[in-house]
Design an enzyme around this catalytic site. Structure first.
Site, PDB file in Angstrom:
ATOM      1  N   HIS A 130       3.637   6.598  -6.781  1.00 11.89           N
ATOM      2  CA  HIS A 130       2.789   7.639  -7.239  1.00 11.89           C
ATOM      3  C   HIS A 130       3.595   9.139  -7.398  1.00 11.89           C
ATOM      4  O   HIS A 130       3.671   9.877  -8.171  1.00 11.89           O
ATOM      5  CB  HIS A 130       1.558   7.869  -6.527  1.00 11.89           C
ATOM      6  CG  HIS A 130       0.394   8.484  -7.063  1.00 11.89           C
ATOM      7  ND1 HIS A 130      -0.943   8.721  -6.666  1.00 11.89           N
ATOM      8  CD2 HIS A 130       0.316   9.198  -8.194  1.00 11.89           C
ATOM      9  CE1 HIS A 130      -1.475   9.511  -7.515  1.00 11.89           C
ATOM     10  NE2 HIS A 130      -0.873   9.679  -8.363  1.00 11.89           N
ATOM     11  N   HIS A 161       0.876  -1.095   0.020  1.00  8.60           N
ATOM     12  CA  HIS A 161      -0.067  -0.112   0.032  1.00  8.60           C
ATOM     13  C   HIS A 161       0.810   1.353   0.101  1.00  8.60           C
ATOM     14  O   HIS A 161       0.752   2.056  -0.884  1.00  8.60           O
ATOM     15  CB  HIS A 161      -0.743  -0.125   1.331  1.00  8.60           C
ATOM     16  CG  HIS A 161      -1.627   1.111   1.572  1.00  8.60           C
ATOM     17  ND1 HIS A 161      -3.157   1.232   1.280  1.00  8.60           N
ATOM     18  CD2 HIS A 161      -1.358   2.409   2.149  1.00  8.60           C
ATOM     19  CE1 HIS A 161      -3.560   2.357   1.457  1.00  8.60           C
ATOM     20  NE2 HIS A 161      -2.717   3.093   1.903  1.00  8.60           N
ATOM     21  N   GLU A 162       1.930   1.331   0.918  1.00 11.95           N
ATOM     22  CA  GLU A 162       2.758   2.428   1.014  1.00 11.95           C
ATOM     23  C   GLU A 162       3.542   2.584  -0.302  1.00 11.95           C
ATOM     24  O   GLU A 162       3.931   3.651  -0.477  1.00 11.95           O
ATOM     25  CB  GLU A 162       3.391   2.333   2.217  1.00 11.95           C
ATOM     26  CG  GLU A 162       2.747   2.434   3.661  1.00 11.95           C
ATOM     27  CD  GLU A 162       1.621   3.481   3.646  1.00 11.95           C
ATOM     28  OE1 GLU A 162       1.864   4.676   2.947  1.00 11.95           O
ATOM     29  OE2 GLU A 162       0.574   3.434   4.443  1.00 11.95           O
ATOM     30  N   HIS A 191       1.680   4.459  -2.775  1.00 11.55           N
ATOM     31  CA  HIS A 191       1.838   5.974  -2.746  1.00 11.55           C
ATOM     32  C   HIS A 191       3.323   6.402  -3.119  1.00 11.55           C
ATOM     33  O   HIS A 191       3.341   7.537  -3.801  1.00 11.55           O
ATOM     34  CB  HIS A 191       1.834   6.240  -1.069  1.00 11.55           C
ATOM     35  CG  HIS A 191       0.531   6.095  -0.359  1.00 11.55           C
ATOM     36  ND1 HIS A 191      -0.653   6.793  -1.265  1.00 11.55           N
ATOM     37  CD2 HIS A 191      -0.126   5.611   0.523  1.00 11.55           C
ATOM     38  CE1 HIS A 191      -1.831   6.582  -0.445  1.00 11.55           C
ATOM     39  NE2 HIS A 191      -1.671   5.845   0.692  1.00 11.55           N
TER      40      HIS A 191
END
Length: 599
Positions: A397, A390-391, A394
């Site tokens: 991105h 998940h991180e 980020h």
């Protein structure tokens, strides 16, 4: 890194910590740049009164302001990341404190700029926007002009800027109280006493021993109960600040102000809550299934995180987790995987818990620095593998946004951020399910995925509904007492968890321990994000090069588009309630599959 006690920061091996040298090689270098930052304050006034004279004069200011912003971001990220390493470290807190004071003063010194830009006549501004020197600022300027109805006079903006230093007091006090001052003690386990903290909490809640879960739950919430009045006062103060600020800027509500920067209609928020409320049936069905499988007469709040498949045990060291994530994300291409893998095995991440370290996990990507990741990784908690993916979403991105946009509009919104992160989680789930060699493992993973979607879609929507209720009460002049805050939260607990759940007297204290509530109307973006990511993951995996290219166009867009538009480019329309309904349907299908596997 295996440990039975929580180490001090100084005891953590260097290779397990992040390397902040992409921002600054040392605290001394940071202080040198802080002095330079402070010196730039003297130059700000030289630009005042010149911005409307010509496109060149406006560009001169924006060049200065851009460079000031890049320096400011580097300074802020470094001291804030240093502080998260140990919230009790005096040196890091001193750095953050000094930066905050200077930053507030510089913000005050720059308060005239936006009103002066907005005072430029529309016809002249239209001509300015065609000038080559303003090309990299065109999007930034258009966003500023959109705020024109909500910008106050020069003097009023200066007063608001002067108050900015105190805006984060409630959040800061909450963080210190819950991460430093509160001692949660330890819990007796068959292996001996184990420390209880906000980071170890999730591990305790997944233990198969129900009595151990109950004792950890009670001990954990007892500490919040003992500080209930302080916690309620801090949250009420934060809500009051939101409402006052919205009124000052002429917004009809705090929520309208929070959604305005992303150009998200309030109907998107209302559609989320309404659509999820219409689809609570599968959620209640899942809790009924939990109750039956666990064989308990009453389902309790400490029963909702333990895996329903107890026979599956998995220990995943950090390096193995990175290998798994790399394989799962292979559909995104070699460049994406290689970049993320190198960062995770290098020192993008601060891996493990230490005393005083901020709880949870986050990604901190900036324009000039690496996209850092804070983790409190536990090898025996498979949820942490998903958290790392998940991180990583980020961080990647941020990696693509910062490399494909000028500074003034490289930053993407949180609305978009939660798509990139939960997209990675969906790919990880599909990979692990496909590779599962036993029925038990497949059942475990489906149970895990249900819990993840539940936490991101249903739970965050419950949080969003709570935030709206509490802000509406404040806007209506209702006092936000500790009893009122708790009763509003308990009502929502009962609605979302359904008839299978029996709550503890202290269960509604959960509403006063959520850090995200100090960033008002933020959590709804988790729910919209996972709805968009489920649709996009299916589109990318079932599509071809075009679908993948569309997704990378989204990752690279930064702040060049508003989030609804950026997601439309990627292939999903979040202006419609349809993606939310489809996400709820995906959840219902997973619950049905779990029922079949469990017989």
């Amino acid at each position: 890194m295996k440990t039975t006690t929580i180490p001090n920061r100084s005891e953590v091996p260097t290779e397990y910590t992040w390397d902040l040298s992409s921002l600054y090689p040392s605290d001394e270098a940071w202080y040198k740049d802080l002095d330079l930052y402070e010196e730039k304050e003297k130059l700000i006034g030289n630009f005042r009164g010149t911005l409307g004279a010509s496109a060149e004069k406006l560009a001169d200011w924006l060049d200065f302001y851009r460079d000031l912003g890049i320096l400011e971001e580097r300074l802020a990220y470094y001291c804030e990341l240093r502080q998260t390493e140990d919230e009790g470290a005096a040196a890091a807190r001193a750095m953050t404190g000094r930066f905050t004071i200077i930053h507030a003063r510089i913000n005050t010194a720059c308060a005239w700029a936006i009103p002066e830009i907005q005072a430029i006549p529309d016809e002249r501004m239209a001509q300015f926007l065609e000038h080559p020197r303003l090309e990299e600022y065109r999007i930034y300027l258009k966003k500023i002009l959109r705020w024109k109805p909500h910008i106050l006079s020069d003097r009023e903006e200066r007063l608001i800027a002067m108050m900015s230093e105190s805006e984060g007091t409630c959040q800061e006090a909450f963080s210190v109280l819950t991460n430093v001052d509160i001692d949660f003690g330890s819990i007796d386990t068959p292996e001996g006493p184990r420390p209880l903290s906000q980071s170890t909490w999730s591990s305790f809640m997944e233990k198969p021993d129900r009595d151990l879960r109950r004792r950890a739950y009670k001990a954990f919430y007892q500490q919040f109960e003992q500080h209930k009045n302080t916690l309620a006062t801090l949250y009420a103060g934060s809500v009051k600040q939101d409402v006052i600020k919205a009124r000052l800027r002429g917004f009809p509500s705090a929520r309208a102000m929070a959604l305005f920067p992303d150009r998200v209609d309030e109907a998107v928020y209302d559609n989320l809550v309404a659509t999820v409320n219409r689809n609570l049936g599968p959620l209640h069905r899942y809790y009924e299934l939990r109750k039956r499988v666990l064989g308990v007469p009453e389902l309790r709040h400490y029963d909702v995180y333990v895996p329903l498949v107890q026979s599956v045990k998995r220990t995943t060291p950090w390096e193995e987790a990175v290998d798994i994530i790399s394989k799962a994300l292979a559909p995104l291409g070699e460049e994406y995987v290689h970049t993320l893998r190198s960062g995770l095995l290098g020192r993008w991440a601060d891996r493990y818990e230490n005393k005083g370290k901020r709880s949870g996990a986050f990604s901190a990507g900036s324009y000039t620095g690496l996209p850092y990741i804070l983790m409190n990784y536990k090898e025996d908690v498979i949820r942490d593998v998903f958290t790392l993916a998940h991180e990583g979403g980020h961080s990647m991105h941020s990696w693509y946004s910062s490399r494909n946009n000028p500074f003034m509009h490289y930053g993407y919104t949180i609305f978009e951020a939660e798509v990139a992160s939960t997209f990675n989680e969906e790919l990880l789930f599909r990979y692990l399910e496909q590779e599962a060699e036993t029925k038990e493992m497949k059942t475990y993973l489906i149970n895990k995925r249900i819990d993840d979607i539940l936490a991101t879609l249903y739970r965050q929507t419950m949080f969003a509904e709570y935030e709206q209720r509490i802000h509406s009460l404040e806007e209506a002049g209702e006092p936000l007492t500790v009893d009122r805050l708790r009763s509003e939260y308990r009502t929502l607990l009962e609605k979302y968890f359904g008839p299978a759940m029996v709550f503890e007297p202290e269960s509604d204290m959960e509403g006063l321990r959520i850090p995200h509530f100090y960033r008002a109307f933020y959590v709804y973006k988790y729910a919209t994000g996972i709805s968009a990511s489920l649709a996009l993951a299916e589109r990318v995996l079932s599509g071809g090069e075009k679908e993948r290219a569309d997704y990378f166009t989204f990752l690279k867009s930064g702040g060049s588009r508003y989030p609804i538009e950026a997601l439309q480019v990627a292939g999903v329309d979040m202006g419609s309630p349809e993606p939310i309904a489809q996400a709820c349907q995906t959840f219902a299908q997973l619950v049905e599959r779990l029922e079949q596997l469990l017989g």
